[in-house]
Design a protein around this motif. Structure first.
Motif, PDB file in Angstrom:
ATOM      1  N   GLU A  62       0.818  -1.212   0.000  1.00 10.39           N
ATOM      2  CA  GLU A  62       0.000   0.000   0.000  1.00 10.39           C
ATOM      3  C   GLU A  62       0.856   1.268   0.000  1.00 10.39           C
ATOM      4  OE1 GLU A  62      -3.317   0.240  -0.290  1.00 10.39           O
ATOM      5  OE2 GLU A  62      -3.353  -1.953  -0.554  1.00 10.39           O
ATOM      6  N   ASP A 285     -12.055   5.419   8.594  1.00 10.04           N
ATOM      7  CA  ASP A 285     -12.330   6.256   7.427  1.00 10.04           C
ATOM      8  C   ASP A 285     -12.596   7.661   7.934  1.00 10.04           C
ATOM      9  OD1 ASP A 285     -12.811   7.085   4.828  1.00 10.04           O
ATOM     10  OD2 ASP A 285     -14.267   5.518   4.376  1.00 10.04           O
ATOM     11  N   VAL A 366      -9.221   2.038   3.945  1.00  9.62           N
ATOM     12  CA  VAL A 366      -8.373   0.855   3.772  1.00  9.62           C
ATOM     13  C   VAL A 366      -7.758   0.515   5.118  1.00  9.62           C
ATOM     14  CG1 VAL A 366      -6.398  -0.161   2.572  1.00  9.62           C
ATOM     15  CG2 VAL A 366      -7.861   1.491   1.389  1.00  9.62           C
ATOM     16  N   CYS A 381     -16.595  -4.838   5.440  1.00  9.52           N
ATOM     17  CA  CYS A 381     -16.740  -4.989   3.984  1.00  9.52           C
ATOM     18  C   CYS A 381     -18.083  -4.454   3.500  1.00  9.52           C
ATOM     19  CB  CYS A 381     -16.589  -6.454   3.585  1.00  9.52           C
ATOM     20  SG  CYS A 381     -14.914  -7.084   3.621  1.00  9.52           S
ATOM     21  N   MET A 385     -15.507  -0.852   3.178  1.00 12.21           N
ATOM     22  CA  MET A 385     -14.091  -0.805   3.517  1.00 12.21           C
ATOM     23  C   MET A 385     -13.301  -1.830   2.700  1.00 12.21           C
ATOM     24  SD  MET A 385     -14.322   1.522   5.792  1.00 12.21           S
ATOM     25  CE  MET A 385     -12.605   1.496   6.251  1.00 12.21           C
ATOM     26  N   LYS A 386     -12.081  -1.479   2.345  1.00 13.49           N
ATOM     27  CA  LYS A 386     -11.132  -2.438   1.766  1.00 13.49           C
ATOM     28  C   LYS A 386     -10.304  -3.002   2.915  1.00 13.49           C
ATOM     29  CE  LYS A 386      -7.023  -2.859  -1.171  1.00 13.49           C
ATOM     30  NZ  LYS A 386      -6.065  -2.165  -2.082  1.00 13.49           N
TER      31      LYS A 386
END
Length: 414
Positions: A62, A285, A366, A381, A385-386
């Motif tokens: 990432e 987030d 993420v 999910c 969300m990742k």
């Protein structure tokens, strides 16, 4: 990569993060030593290392540079000819050795290790009695006499909890909150950080917002960055109210310039199950948090701000819902609380025990999670969300999640 420290939020894109790969520090203690070394399980080391390597690789994929605590410590000790001697003096002084003769034997053993990398490994691993030549003459103190009787095999205990790099200090803005750890054996972990921020060429001289020598205990898992000017701190089993008072003085009125203008102290239950604020909730987030449902409706929150005169700190109790407190602190219209275990009391307790609420946000939306928390992960999910899923059969047994295992050094602004 950028130099120095820069962490103003929990969710800004992660560019640099410090980990510690579990090693022989996880091996040289038995179940009878759990309370003394402050680690309460016996991990399968090879599997734990595989899981930790996967964790590091997920972060690299990432875009984060992964630093290792052990490498930073080695570089700090090599950078200053006086650093290793200073470090050894303090390390031995804080290892609770039973008398001068034992300290001398341990010092001779450590000084015999010429290679700095091997010396650092030994700092984490500790020293077993059979590895050194201990005094055989008559004991001069009760501690020395008792040390020759039914004492543990360990002369200097290992540091098995050091893979939870979040706890020994917390980066706030461009500075550091050094911890004074709750348990004496873990407090030696803070010496590693202090050495880095004193001697490492890239990090020495950063502002310190809290000193490890302060009288009151606090740990990094209780510190969450809500923005450039707002800090959340858990008033918990591991962080005392007096420590938060001292933080406020240092941040608001200290000699170093700090951007923090508001500290929100969240009082959480003083128990092992809720040991830190980041086991209760974490931000995933811009407008989303994971949260343990058992604390909803029970939190007391205090707002600390600078007073009108130098040295004055104003304190006000906030009587509001967690959602409204977070909305105001973040300056947004609404937040969503995603309940660990889907809010089911049994599933929430099980998944909170395995740190379902202790996520590490890598960038907005993420997050790193433990694979075993299937109910909470499914909810994340479904809420867009990742997930970066970390294998966790062994790592989770140390009672800390992805956030506990990581200390961000640099996040981009959002």
């Amino acid at each position: 990569m950028p130099k120095g420290l820069n962490v103003h939020t929990e969710i800004g894109p992660l560019k640099k993060v410090m980990l510690h790969r579990p090693g022989l520090d996880m091996v040289y203690f038995g179940d009878e030593d759990f309370d003394r070394v402050w680690f309460h399980d016996a991990l399968y080391l090879e599997r734990a290392q595989e899981e930790h390597d996967r964790f590091a690789e997920l972060l690299r994929q990432e875009g984060a540079e992964v630093l290792y605590l052990e490498d930073l410590l080695k570089e700090a000790l090599d950078a200053d000819p006086d650093a290793r001697g200073e470090f050894t003096n303090t390390y031995l002084a804080e290892s609770r050795l039973p008398g001068k003769e034992y300290a001398a034997a341990a010092r001779e053993f450590l000084d015999s290790i010429e290679d700095t990398g091997e010396f650092v490994k030994r700092v984490f691993r500790g020293i077993r009695r059979k590895e050194v030549e201990l005094p055989h003459r008559s004991a001069h103190t009760l501690a020395e006499l008792d040390a020759t009787k039914d004492d543990p095999d360990s002369l200097i205990d290992p540091l098995p909890s050091s893979y939870f790099t979040r706890d020994a200090f917390a980066v706030v803005g461009n500075g550091v909150n050094m911890s004074h750890m709750y348990h004496y054996n873990r407090n030696r972990e803070t010496l590693l950080g202090e050495t880095i921020f004193t001697h490492h060429p890239e990090y020495r001289g950063v502002p310190l917002w809290y000193d490890r020598k302060s009288s009151f205990h606090t740990e990094g898992g209780d510190v969450l960055n809500f923005g450039r000017h707002t800090l959340a701190v858990g008033l918990s089993q591991r962080t005392e109210a007096a420590a938060i008072d001292q933080m406020a003085q240092n941040m608001f009125w200290g000699d170093e310039e700090c951007e923090i203008e508001e500290i929100l102290a969240f009082k959480i239950p003083a128990s092992y199950a809720f040991m830190h604020l980041d086991t209760v909730f974490t931000q995933v987030d811009v407008d989303k948090f994971t949260v343990h449902p058992n604390i909803l409706g029970t939190l007391k929150v205090y707002r600390l701000t600078p007073g009108a005169t130098k040295g004055e700190v104003r304190i006000a109790e906030i009587d509001d819902t967690l959602e409204h407190i977070l909305e105001k602190a973040l300056g947004i219209d609404s937040v969503q609380l995603i309940e660990c275990g889907g809010g089911d009391p049994v599933l929430a307790a099980r998944e909170q025990w395995n740190d379902g609420s202790n996520t590490l946000c890598v960038k907005p939306g993420v997050v790193c999670v433990y694979e075993r928390n299937v109910v909470t992960n499914d909810l994340l999910c479904k809420n867009g969300m990742k997930l970066l899923v970390v294998p966790s059969a062994e790592l989770s047994r140390g009672r800390g999640g992805p956030r506990c295992m990581s200390m961000p050094f640099w996040r981009e602004e959002i």
